[in-house]
Design an enzyme around this catalytic site. Structure first.
Site, mmCIF file in Angstrom:
data_model
loop_
_atom_site.group_PDB
_atom_site.id
_atom_site.type_symbol
_atom_site.label_atom_id
_atom_site.label_comp_id
_atom_site.label_asym_id
_atom_site.label_seq_id
_atom_site.Cartn_x
_atom_site.Cartn_y
_atom_site.Cartn_z
ATOM 1 C CB CYS A 59 -1.093 -0.113 1.216
ATOM 2 S SG CYS A 59 -2.029 -0.447 0.989
ATOM 3 C CD GLU A 61 -2.301 3.954 2.970
ATOM 4 O OE1 GLU A 61 -1.971 3.464 2.359
ATOM 5 O OE2 GLU A 61 -3.053 4.169 2.941
HETATM 6 N N1 THU Z 1 -4.645 0.842 -1.377
HETATM 7 C C1 THU Z 1 -3.499 1.599 -0.506
HETATM 8 O O1 THU Z 1 -1.951 1.943 -1.683
HETATM 9 N N2 THU Z 1 -3.589 2.086 0.355
HETATM 10 C C2 THU Z 1 -5.013 1.690 0.675
HETATM 11 O O2 THU Z 1 -4.632 2.136 2.531
HETATM 12 C C3 THU Z 1 -5.734 1.320 0.321
HETATM 13 C C4 THU Z 1 -5.702 0.152 -0.995
HETATM 14 C C5 THU Z 1 -3.997 0.483 -2.364
HETATM 15 C C6 THU Z 1 -4.024 -1.224 -2.766
HETATM 16 C C7 THU Z 1 -3.676 -1.453 -4.271
HETATM 17 O O3 THU Z 1 -3.265 -1.209 -4.707
HETATM 18 C C8 THU Z 1 -5.089 -0.384 -4.863
HETATM 19 O O4 THU Z 1 -5.301 0.273 -3.564
HETATM 20 C C9 THU Z 1 -6.390 -1.374 -4.323
HETATM 21 O O5 THU Z 1 -6.510 -1.792 -3.235
#
Ligand code: THU
Length: 136
Positions: A59, A61
């Site tokens: 993610c 974060e």
């Molecule tokens: N995703 C993030 O990067 N951060 C979040 O807090 C929610 C989801 C990303 C993970 C994945 O690559 C895409 O969003 C779809 O879930």
């Protein structure tokens, strides 16, 4: 301890949108960018990085927290996360835990309902004090 830095919300949003453009999201086609203000005034940021083995995805974060530590540590005081449309995006549950560890209850976060605290968006959070309170 130094005074908390003034929060330039527009600079945070601009960095979140910029880094969202660096996302590697060929599988979900859902780019995410996040920027955080550190208590010494630095801005750190990250984007999501996906993988053909879907569960290995990082993610946005995760990247931001890695940059936080790699660039000297400190505490997050304000965070702005955006999706591909540039609008505020709520961090997933796992990432709220990451933000809690590195910013704590008072860290501010931009949400679709306005600016809230981490305590608002992760009530009754598990944290380091629980390790001692519950038997370590
Ligand atoms: N995703 C993030 O990067 N951060 C979040 O807090 C929610 C989801 C990303 C993970 C994945 O690559 C895409 O969003 C779809 O879930």
């Amino acid at each position: 301890m130094a005074d908390a830095p003034l929060i330039d919300w527009e600079a945070l949003r601009a960095e979140a949108v910029r880094v969202m453009g660096c996302a590697y999201a060929p599988y979900s086609r859902f780019p995410v960018g996040v920027a955080g203000l550190v208590d010494d005034g630095r801005i750190v940021s990250g984007c999501n990085v996906e993988n053909a083995a879907y569960g290995v995805t990082l993610c946005a974060e995760c990247g931001m927290v890695s940059q936080l530590h790699a660039s000297g540590g400190g505490r997050l005081v304000a965070v702005h996360c955006v999706g591909g449309d540039g609008a505020p995006l709520m961090p997933c549950g796992r990432c709220r835990q990451l933000l809690w560890e590195n910013g704590g209850a008072d860290c501010l976060i931009v949400t679709p309902e306005g600016t809230l605290t981490m305590a608002d968006v992760l009530p009754q959070a598990f944290g380091a004090p629980d390790l001692d309170a519950h038997g370590r």
